[in-house]
Each structure stands twice: as structure tokens, then as C-alpha cells.
Enzyme design. Structure first.
Site, PDB file in Angstrom:
ATOM      1  N   SER A 178       0.802  -1.221   0.000  1.00 56.57           N
ATOM      2  CA  SER A 178       0.000   0.000   0.000  1.00 56.57           C
ATOM      3  C   SER A 178       0.836   1.273   0.000  1.00 56.57           C
ATOM      4  O   SER A 178       0.378   2.301  -0.487  1.00 56.57           O
ATOM      5  CB  SER A 178      -0.954   0.004   1.192  1.00 56.57           C
ATOM      6  OG  SER A 178      -0.258  -0.174   2.407  1.00 56.57           O
ATOM      7  N   HIS A 206      -5.248  -3.018  -3.168  1.00 60.65           N
ATOM      8  CA  HIS A 206      -4.821  -2.124  -4.252  1.00 60.65           C
ATOM      9  C   HIS A 206      -4.700  -2.841  -5.592  1.00 60.65           C
ATOM     10  O   HIS A 206      -4.224  -2.267  -6.562  1.00 60.65           O
ATOM     11  CB  HIS A 206      -3.492  -1.455  -3.891  1.00 60.65           C
ATOM     12  CG  HIS A 206      -3.605  -0.664  -2.624  1.00 60.65           C
ATOM     13  ND1 HIS A 206      -4.125   0.599  -2.589  1.00 60.65           N
ATOM     14  CD2 HIS A 206      -3.324  -1.001  -1.341  1.00 60.65           C
ATOM     15  CE1 HIS A 206      -4.141   1.032  -1.330  1.00 60.65           C
ATOM     16  NE2 HIS A 206      -3.659   0.088  -0.559  1.00 60.65           N
ATOM     17  N   LYS A 235     -11.694   1.277  -2.729  1.00 64.72           N
ATOM     18  CA  LYS A 235     -10.563   1.840  -3.461  1.00 64.72           C
ATOM     19  C   LYS A 235     -10.898   1.880  -4.954  1.00 64.72           C
ATOM     20  O   LYS A 235     -11.644   2.742  -5.360  1.00 64.72           O
ATOM     21  CB  LYS A 235      -9.296   1.093  -3.088  1.00 64.72           C
ATOM     22  CG  LYS A 235      -8.924   1.472  -1.637  1.00 64.72           C
ATOM     23  CD  LYS A 235      -7.826   0.705  -1.001  1.00 64.72           C
ATOM     24  CE  LYS A 235      -7.643   1.265   0.424  1.00 64.72           C
ATOM     25  NZ  LYS A 235      -6.927   0.344   1.301  1.00 64.72           N
TER      26      LYS A 235
HETATM   27  C1  LIG Z   1      -7.008   0.225   2.735  1.00 64.27           C
HETATM   28  C2  LIG Z   1      -6.410  -1.101   3.046  1.00 64.27           C
HETATM   29  C3  LIG Z   1      -7.078  -1.997   3.880  1.00 64.27           C
HETATM   30  C4  LIG Z   1      -8.331  -1.630   4.621  1.00 64.27           C
HETATM   31  O1  LIG Z   1      -9.431  -1.550   3.791  1.00 64.27           O
HETATM   32  P1  LIG Z   1     -10.656  -0.629   4.211  1.00 64.27           P
HETATM   33  O2  LIG Z   1     -11.776  -1.120   3.397  1.00 64.27           O
HETATM   34  O3  LIG Z   1     -10.242   0.768   3.911  1.00 64.27           O
HETATM   35  O4  LIG Z   1     -10.858  -0.850   5.692  1.00 64.27           O
HETATM   36  C5  LIG Z   1      -6.538  -3.247   4.046  1.00 64.27           C
HETATM   37  N1  LIG Z   1      -5.382  -3.584   3.446  1.00 64.27           N
HETATM   38  C6  LIG Z   1      -4.695  -2.740   2.662  1.00 64.27           C
HETATM   39  C7  LIG Z   1      -3.426  -3.184   2.024  1.00 64.27           C
HETATM   40  C8  LIG Z   1      -5.193  -1.467   2.448  1.00 64.27           C
HETATM   41  O5  LIG Z   1      -4.506  -0.604   1.710  1.00 64.27           O
END
Ligand SMILES: *Cc1c(COP(=O)(O)O)cnc(C)c1O
Length: 388
Positions: A178, A206, A235
Site C-alpha cells: 500500500s 490495491h 478503493k
Molecule cells: C485500505 C487497506 C485496507 C483496509 O481496507 P478498508 O476497506 O479501507 O478498511 C486493508 N489492506 C490494505 C493493504 C489497504 O490498503
């Protein structure tokens, strides 16, 4: 010392270390050109990689479902909160990812807690990449497993950490990291999992919507059926929520045993409906992914030409490493003065000494947005160097 004084002192230390965090209040929706209380900016730190958060078809699906089924689910999935919109989305997600079944969660954070605490417990050897997302780190702690962290993206080190752990093992990794944008050695980890009879948990927050023609890491890397995918819907899909896709027995175990699944209210049905519309766009609007990858290539080409050091990332996440937290804050401030929002990412989100600008690209950026950022970056990096 009173509890308030203790907290005040802790916050003061955060300020001293240039680690104090502030929220930017947006008065517009999430898009490349945002409006905030401080003015208008071109946004380069959103995870809305395909520009779907404000897409009319997604918004319409949400409002239409809300008018028919109401604002909230009203209960957890195991009581009376499991609605047709959820059920249909789960079926579509499973088939899109090539998995036997899928299960919806309120967020990726919750999904990771659920998945890891269900697949690991006391006595499990949990082998995890050192740069995994915070939610996976927390999930490991909550599971009470014995956690062994391996050197970033190093499957050989993962193999060593598995040795001597017995036959109850679990491997956990981000697909796309991330804060770095690089991709885990998923095929090697998958093979390793097979060797140990272990599951491989792949956090595709991602990757889903972007990798594998939008189908995510399972299909991009042809992972086997001991891989379990966690994908997020907030995302690239631009909405909210998350899901786990994998073998039936894993999904059924989550329904039966995962406390972060059982003891929480189901997503609003309108959110599920909006995710369904976003998934349809991920499937059909292939030009969006092409525009995203064009912007990534444009940024990398331009950065190299301008002498900006870029890291080996082929994804939407393009960090510029600055090291010091103060330097990263200063660079972010300079970019803001130039009209660009790029947040400074500092410890503990990233390891000490690796503070950075985390630039993210979107299909919704115009080429001119990317070029503008490239013109502003050298000055911001120079300001950071002087501040360090
Ligand atoms: C954003 C993210 C999460 C959490 O997801 P949400 O739906 O925002 O709680 C988990 N793992 C990674 C690698 C992320 O970037």
C-alpha cells in the site's frame, strides 16, 4: 497524572516528532479536482484509482437502492441484515474473481481481522511480510498466533520462517504494497503455502479492480485454491466495504466463526448495489484501466526525465522517498502551495527513516494534471532536502 494530561503529553510528543496528523476537509466529492476549506487542489492521494466514486451509474445505483430498500441493513448478516443486494453481489464477486464463494464485510480492516483470526489461532505459525498493511498486523496480534515476519517480498526468507513451525501455518501478504506500490512474489508464496498445507492470504486492496483485467491478484497470478483473497470495495471500486473470495470451506468457516463478521451490522444494501454497479464498470469499461496505466506511464516517464527518483512500482502507487518526517511534511506543504494534494506518509505507517510522498494516480486524472505535478515536484523535493 490524569488521563487527559497523559494524552496531552502524548500528542505533544507527536507534534515534536513531526508526526502530528491533520485531516483535510473536502467540501466536494472525491475526484481529481477537489475543493477543501483551504481552496481547490488537484488530488494525488486518493485510492479512487478508476474514478468510480462519483460515477453517475454508481451514484444512481446507490440512490435507487436506498429509495427501495432504505438507508440501513438494520441487523447483522446472521440475524436479519442479509439482503438480496448483498447476496447477489457476493455471487458476482466470486465469479469475477474465479473463486468458489465470496463473503461481504463492512471494511477491509474488518475482513482482515476476520480472515486471519479464523485461519490462525494459538499455535499457528503466521508468516507475514514485514511491510504488510496495519490491519494484517493487528489481525495477527488478535489471532494469538506466533507471528514471524519475513524480509519484504522475500519468499526465500518466508520459507525459512516457516521451517520448524509444524503443519499449522498461514502465510499473509499484501498483493500490491500500500505504501510502496510493488507487488509480492505471489507465485512463490503460493507454492510455499502448498508445500506446508497452509493457506495464503492475499490482501488485494490495491489490486482488485486494477490487476488481472480488474479481476484481481488471484487471476492475474493464476493462484491455486489454497489462496484466499481479500478485496476492498472502497478503493478502485470507489464505494465502501470489502469481501473475501476463496474456497467454500473458508467462506463457511468465516460465517460460523469470524467474530468481526458475526458481531457487526451488515453494509447498507444501497452500498452493495453501488458496488454492483461499480463492478459492472470494472468489467465493461476497460478504457478506464487503460487511462490509469497511461497516467502511470506518463508519470514515470516524466519523473525520470526530471531527475526525480522513482521506485520500482508499476502500479497506481508511486512513492517519492524523502526519509525524514519533517522533510516529507515540507514537501507536501510546498506541493499544496502549488495546488496539489499529496499527503506526507510518516511512521508508523511506514518504517522509521522512510517518510515519503505517496503519489497515487487515477484514470480520472487528465494528462495535464500529471504534467503539472511533475513540474511542481522538483521544487518540493528540494524544499524537503533543505528541511531535513
Ligand atoms: C485500505 C487497506 C485496507 C483496509 O481496507 P478498508 O476497506 O479501507 O478498511 C486493508 N489492506 C490494505 C493493504 C489497504 O490498503
Amino acid at each position: 497524572m490524569s488521563f487527559k494530561a497523559r494524552l496531552e503529553r502524548r500528542i505533544a510528543r507527536q507534534v515534536d516528532a513531526a508526526l502530528f496528523r491533520r485531516r483535510i476537509e473536502l467540501t466536494s466529492g472525491q475526484r481529481p479536482d477537489v475543493t477543501t476549506a483551504d481552496g481547490d487542489f488537484v488530488n494525488f492521494c486518493s485510492n479512487d484509482y478508476l474514478g468510480l466514486a462519483g460515477h453517475p451509474a454508481v451514484v444512481e445505483a446507490m440512490s435507487d437502492a436506498a429509495s427501495r430498500h432504505g438507508a440501513g441493513a438494520g441487523a447483522s448478516h446472521l440475524v436479519t441484515g442479509h439482503m438480496r443486494a448483498h447476496h447477489e453481489l457476493e455471487a458476482r464477486l466470486a465469479s469475477w474473481c474465479g473463486a468458489e464463494r465470496a463473503l461481504l464485510f463492512g471494511s477491509g480492516y474488518l475482513a482482515n481481522l476476520a480472515l486471519v483470526t479464523t485461519l490462525a489461532g494459538r499455535g499457528t505459525r503466521l508468516v507475514a511480510d514485514r511491510l504488510n498493511h496495519a490491519s494484517l498486523v493487528d489481525a495477527g496480534i488478535l489471532s494469538r498466533a506466533t507471528v514471524r515476519r519475513y524480509a519484504h517480498a522475500d519468499a526465500g526468507d518466508a520459507a525459512r520462517r516457516l521451517q520448524g513451525g509444524g503443519d499449522d501455518a498461514l502465510i499473509v501478504t499484501d498483493s500490491v504494497f500500500s505504501m510502496d506500490g510493488d507487488v509480492a512474489p505471489l507465485e512463490a508464496l503460493d507454492a510455499l503455502a502448498g508445500q506446508y498445507g497452509a493457506a495464503l492470504v492475499v490482501d488485494d486492496a490495491h489490486g482488485f479492480g486494477v490487476l488481472g483485467e480488474g479481476r484481481g491478484a488471484l487471476l492475474e497470478f493464476g493462484l491455486s485454491d489454497h489462496a484466499v483473497l481479500m478485496g476492498t470495495l472502497g478503493k478502485a471500486l470507489g464505494v465502501y466495504g470489502a469481501f473475501v473470495a476463496g474456497p467454500s470451506v473458508v467462506i463457511e468457516s468465516l460465517i460460523q466463526f469470524a467474530r468481526p463478521y458475526i458481531y457487526t451490522t451488515a453494509l447498507p444494501p444501497a452500498v452493495a448495489a453501488a458496488c454492483g454497479a461499480a463492478l459492472e464498470l470494472v468489467r465493461t469499461d476497460v478504457d478506464r484501466r487503460r487511462r490509469l496505466f497511461d497516467n502511470i506511464a506518463r508519470f514515470r516517464r516524466g519523473a525520470k526525465a526530471a531527475g526525480i527518483e522513482v521506485v520500482p512500482s508499476e502500479t497506481a502507487i508511486q512513492p517519492v522517498l524523502l526519509g525524514d518526517s519533517r522533510a516529507a511534511l515540507e514537501a507536501s506543504r510546498r506541493l499544496k502551495d502549488a495546488g496539489f494534494l499529496v499527503t506526507a506518509i510518516r511512521p508508523p505507517t511506514v518504517p522509521k527513516g522512510t517518510a515519503r510522498l505517496r503519489i497515487t494516480l487515477s484514470a480520472a486524472h487528465e494528462p495535464a494534471h500529471v504534467d503539472g505535478l511533475l513540474r511542481a515536484l522538483p521544487g518540493a523535493i528540494e524544499a524537503a532536502r533543505l528541511a531535513a
